[in-house]
Design a protein around this motif. Structure first.
Motif, PDB file in Angstrom:
ATOM      1  N   UNK A 126       0.865  -1.370   0.115  1.00 26.58           N
ATOM      2  CA  UNK A 126       0.140  -0.134   0.188  1.00 26.58           C
ATOM      3  C   UNK A 126       0.794   1.196   0.032  1.00 26.58           C
ATOM      4  N   UNK A 127       2.274   1.154   0.241  1.00 19.75           N
ATOM      5  CA  UNK A 127       2.991   2.123   0.135  1.00 19.75           C
ATOM      6  C   UNK A 127       3.593   2.743  -1.186  1.00 19.75           C
ATOM      7  N   UNK A 128       3.275   1.956  -2.082  1.00 18.97           N
ATOM      8  CA  UNK A 128       3.436   2.263  -3.463  1.00 18.97           C
ATOM      9  C   UNK A 128       2.364   3.235  -4.066  1.00 18.97           C
ATOM     10  N   UNK A 129       2.876   4.414  -4.299  1.00 18.57           N
ATOM     11  CA  UNK A 129       1.850   5.568  -4.552  1.00 18.57           C
ATOM     12  C   UNK A 129       2.097   5.867  -6.075  1.00 18.57           C
ATOM     13  N   UNK A 130       1.166   5.894  -7.186  1.00 20.25           N
ATOM     14  CA  UNK A 130       1.418   6.169  -8.485  1.00 20.25           C
ATOM     15  C   UNK A 130       0.348   6.916  -9.002  1.00 20.25           C
TER      16      UNK A 130
END
Ligand SMILES: [Fe+2]
Ligand SMILES: [Fe+2]
Lengths: 141, 359
Positions: free
Chosen positions: B355-359
């Motif tokens: 969930x820490x992958x932001x795109x």
């Protein structure tokens, strides 16, 4: 020229066939278009993007005054390139418009739009325009 | 490495505390780490409630709930924090009703509260009602050997403020839109910088310094005003000090950074989370490389991506504890060996979670 409705396309194909039989082409119904046509269509599209931008920034009727841009500046954190995708909260594959409606019904506490409502189309045009250039990634969470 | 307690555990302990009259021991341990030479203390930090007036006595329920929950949880902190900071944006459109309603909810906090001015509190009446209720918008205080400075960092140029808009309400609306191409960058301004210089001259450079601002006193993304135009000039004034921490609201997300001697930490909003600027792909931005982003929020859980924090200053640098409803809490603490803040759990890229992958 492609038209939206299947009957339109049939009629156009019929006219084209007739034109071929008669030995001449009718420019208005053939699949030929000019630079001016492209500009006009782009203009039509951008007008809807602008409408979507206005709806997104408070133009959409909202019973509690909350608007989309409050949580999605420049439509960020909306990923139109990933739709349709499995929406774990719904337990099925959903289209972008269903999630737009989710946010209309919940943060905005307002009535959902029909998926072909011109406002829904405009919102999608704007949201997708803000992600232009991003590769399609259907199904990606 | 100490594991951050999750919210359920925290509240359960809070409940046990009320029932048994005992201290939640892990909080004591977290608050006053083992070898602190200094007198340990914590303060709680709430921010960005964006209380919104709908009509009559009606306010947006979601934002009310966020603030009410943060107040209730902060009241369970034990040992009690020495004081409470509020980081700005009590209101959405700077209305009296909004500021008054927000302060009414905040009056439930057990402890002394100090306030920072946010742009949503300011641009209707240029902070008049806020100052009438809360006092000056920049000030300093000293507590247990730490010097605290509060700045109003959300000023902007005179032309935009005084001559650009047909009405005060229109000015407020324009400033309230984060992605506004007609917006104007925040600044501390010359007058406050001169005041700050004067305040700092009275303080020994070995004294730990904590500066509160609403906007980041560093430049992250101008398009959303994750930005203060005279950040470098303010940083230069802070440079002589050995331990400096800048704590800011406004960005509605976890950010942290180290620039020279200065550690930067943002705080969460109680109202709603914001995307990280890199998720707007049409424009470059500069999220500090150090920052491990907060989780993507689940829109089906309206408190997701919101929260509040308590801050431990026993080392003279800040350990920021983020309390995140129904998520694992996070701790971002100054690491003496590394010389910058690190997330106690997730700093190592191998420890990151999806969930820490932001795109
Ligand atoms: Fe805010
Ligand atoms: Fe703000």
């Amino acid at each position: 020229m492609k038209r939206g409705k299947p009957e339109g396309r049939c009629a156009a194909a019929g006219a084209l066939a007739a034109a071929i039989l008669l030995g001449f082409a009718v420019a208005a119904s053939a699949d030929e278009f000019t630079r001016q046509d492209l500009e006009r269509w782009q203009g039509e599209y951008m007008a809807v993007v602008k409408k979507g931008e206005a709806l997104f920034h408070g133009g959409l009727k909202s019973t509690n005054t909350v608007s989309c841009d409050q949580c999605h500046p420049d439509a960020a954190d909306i990923h139109p390139e990933t739709y349709p995708k499995f929406q774990r909260q719904l337990g099925r594959v959903a289209v972008l418009g269903e999630m737009i409606n989710w946010c209309i019904m919940n943060p905005l506490q307002s009535k959902p739009l029909a998926l072909d409502d011109p406002r829904m189309v405009a919102l999608q045009a704007y949201i997708t325009f803000e992600r232009r250039g991003v590769a399609l990634a259907p199904g990606k969470h | 490495m100490r594991r951050p307690i999750d919210r359920r555990e925290f509240l359960k302990r809070g409940g046990a505390l009320l029932a048994a009259g005992a201290l939640p021991m892990s909080l004591v341990e977290i608050a006053f780490g083992k070898d602190s030479g200094r007198e340990g203390f914590t303060f709680a930090y709430l921010s960005d409630s964006h209380i919104t007036h709908v009509r009559g006595r009606e306010f947006v329920r979601n934002w009310d709930r966020g603030l009410i929950q943060a107040v209730a949880e902060a009241n369970l902190l034990d040992p009690r924090p020495d004081f409470i900071m509020y980081g700005g944006d009590i209101a959405q459109l700077g209305k009296r009703e909004e500021i008054d309603h927000g302060l009414e909810i905040l009056s439930g906090l057990r402890g002394e509260v100090r306030y920072v001015m946010g742009e949503h509190d300011y641009y209707l009446d240029l902070g008049e009602h806020w100052r009438r209720r809360l006092g000056p918008d920049h000030y300093s205080f000293r507590h247990k050997g730490v010097q605290f400075i509060v700045l109003n960092s959300i000023l902007t140029d005179d032309d935009w403020t005084h001559r650009r808009w047909p009405s005060a309400a229109e000015r407020m609306h324009q400033m309230a839109r984060l992605d506004n191409p007609q917006g104007s960058p925040f600044m501390v301004g010359e007058a406050q910088r001169a005041w700050l210089r004067g305040e700092l001259e009275k303080v020994d450079t070995d004294t730990p310094l904590v500066v509160f601002s609403h906007s980041p006193l560093q430049k992250i993304y101008k398009g959303w005003n994750f930005w203060t135009d005279d950040a470098e000039q303010v940083q230069a004034l802070l440079k002589p000090f050995r331990k400096v921490t800048v704590l800011y609201g406004h960005v509605h997300q976890i950010q942290y950074n180290q620039i020279g001697n200065i550690s930067f930490h943002s705080v969460m909003a109680t109202a709603w989370p914001w995307p990280y600027p890199q998720s707007f792909v049409q424009s470059p931005s500069h999220l500090p490389k150090l920052t491990v982003p907060m989780d993507r929020a689940n829109p089906f859980f309206e408190r997701d991506g919101t929260g509040w924090q308590f801050i431990d200053l026993h080392t003279g640098n800040a350990d920021v504890h983020y309390l995140l409803p129904d998520n694992r809490n996070r701790v971002v603490a100054y690491d003496t060996a590394a010389g910058h803040p690190v997330d106690r759990e997730y700093q190592d890229p191998k420890r990151r979670i999806p969930p820490q992958t932001r795109y």
